[in-house]
Design an enzyme around this catalytic site. Sequence first.
Site, PDB file in Angstrom:
ATOM      1  N   GLU A 274       8.962  -4.483  10.670  1.00 18.76           N
ATOM      2  CA  GLU A 274       9.425  -3.197  10.130  1.00 18.76           C
ATOM      3  C   GLU A 274       9.978  -2.303  11.228  1.00 18.76           C
ATOM      4  OE1 GLU A 274       6.719  -1.265   7.417  1.00 18.76           O
ATOM      5  OE2 GLU A 274       7.921   0.585   7.372  1.00 18.76           O
TER       6      GLU A 274
ATOM      7  N   ASP B 241       0.845  -1.204   0.000  1.00 18.38           N
ATOM      8  CA  ASP B 241       0.000   0.000   0.000  1.00 18.38           C
ATOM      9  C   ASP B 241       0.881   1.254   0.000  1.00 18.38           C
ATOM     10  OD1 ASP B 241       0.863  -0.212   2.597  1.00 18.38           O
ATOM     11  OD2 ASP B 241      -1.132  -0.171   3.510  1.00 18.38           O
ATOM     12  N   SER B 242       2.219   1.046  -0.016  1.00 18.40           N
ATOM     13  CA  SER B 242       3.138   2.163  -0.261  1.00 18.40           C
ATOM     14  C   SER B 242       2.894   2.739  -1.655  1.00 18.40           C
ATOM     15  CB  SER B 242       4.599   1.710  -0.121  1.00 18.40           C
ATOM     16  OG  SER B 242       4.830   0.522  -0.859  1.00 18.40           O
TER      17      SER B 242
ATOM     18  N   GLU C 240      -1.579  -5.605   8.514  1.00 12.86           N
ATOM     19  CA  GLU C 240      -0.825  -4.977   9.598  1.00 12.86           C
ATOM     20  C   GLU C 240      -1.546  -5.196  10.935  1.00 12.86           C
ATOM     21  OE1 GLU C 240      -0.055  -0.840   8.788  1.00 12.86           O
ATOM     22  OE2 GLU C 240       0.896  -1.280   6.854  1.00 12.86           O
TER      23      GLU C 240
ATOM     24  N   LYS D 251      -1.387  -9.396   2.774  1.00 14.94           N
ATOM     25  CA  LYS D 251      -0.623  -8.969   3.959  1.00 14.94           C
ATOM     26  C   LYS D 251      -1.506  -8.053   4.787  1.00 14.94           C
ATOM     27  CE  LYS D 251       3.048  -5.936   3.753  1.00 14.94           C
ATOM     28  NZ  LYS D 251       2.634  -4.836   4.657  1.00 14.94           N
TER      29      LYS D 251
ATOM     30  N   ASP E 198      -1.071  -6.016  -0.128  1.00 14.65           N
ATOM     31  CA  ASP E 198      -1.537  -5.400   1.117  1.00 14.65           C
ATOM     32  C   ASP E 198      -3.045  -5.230   1.113  1.00 14.65           C
ATOM     33  OD1 ASP E 198       0.314  -4.760   3.154  1.00 14.65           O
ATOM     34  OD2 ASP E 198       1.211  -3.191   1.909  1.00 14.65           O
TER      35      ASP E 198
HETATM   36  O1  KIV Z   1       3.552  -1.109   1.666  1.00  9.14           O
HETATM   37  C1  KIV Z   1       4.736  -1.502   1.703  1.00  9.14           C
HETATM   38  O2  KIV Z   1       5.539  -1.240   0.798  1.00  9.14           O
HETATM   39  C2  KIV Z   1       5.159  -2.269   2.861  1.00  9.14           C
HETATM   40  C3  KIV Z   1       6.620  -2.550   3.011  1.00  9.14           C
HETATM   41  C4  KIV Z   1       7.329  -1.340   3.447  1.00  9.14           C
HETATM   42  C5  KIV Z   1       6.879  -3.699   3.919  1.00  9.14           C
HETATM   43  O3  KIV Z   1       4.360  -2.647   3.657  1.00  9.14           O
END
Ligand code: KIV
Length: 273
Positions: A191, A53-54, A124, A122, A92
């Site tokens: 992280e 989600d980056s 969090e 994924k 994510d």
């Molecule tokens: O969204 C992302 O890129 C991440 C990584 C930094 C692990 O969660």
Amino acid sequence: MSVANNIHKSKVTTHVLQEMKLKGNKIAMLTAYDFSFAKILDSSGIDVILVGDSASNVMAGFSSTLPITLNDMIYHASSVVRGVNRPMVVVDLPFGTYQGNSKEALLSAIRIMKESGANAVKMEGGEEILESVKRIISAGIPVMGHLGLTPQSIHKFGTYIVRATEDGEAAQLRKDALLLEEAGCFSLILEKIPAQLAGEVTKSVRIPVIGIGAGNQVDGQVLVLHDMLGITQDFSPRFLRRYHNLREEIMGSVEAYIKDVKTGDFPNEREQY
Ligand code: KIV
């Protein structure tokens, strides 16, 4: 063919990652959000691609990961999936699509798997999202956990500093890692936490642990592609190793193109019909 490709030519699955941990083979993971970069990463021999989600920051220009939507993530993930053969593709679950209740979480995960063709999701968080994690796994969807600095909670943390330096938070992180493993997660991301704590957690669980800013005593590493290639320049945490200055290279090429267009040098005789 790259050295990495010679190690494992077949599709990377949860079992392959488990086997890599057992054999002490480090796992290399990078983010990607589009077809073209995903294709390059696949050819380079990367083990896992994270459609993070980056994308909210590096692709859409938001200042946090909170605004990106489920539809956005499905768009990015399906573009990546079309570009790869070998790496596992993990996506994510974006903010707001799994924290409400476990049914909503399951429906979000199902949409990602069905509409993008990705291999895993994924999420969090630890104890607080356990019910959702279990429900998603019971539907046959592999889940990667994410502990430590969890950017979707940035407004609770208030800052992006190193997490779990205090005993209480470190103890909760150790507990969360065990709970996520017990719930059936196939892997964990840690992280921005102290290297020693990350090493301890890695030894305490059987599943592979991938670090970002978590030292070298983990089973693998992940970085944001645009950061390690030097496309983004305004983000320079200590853990980031830049392998290239692509921003400068791209700017040089674009400046040369502009000059060629303005001077009439492009296109030349051979570049026209
Ligand atoms: O969204 C992302 O890129 C991440 C990584 C930094 C692990 O969660």
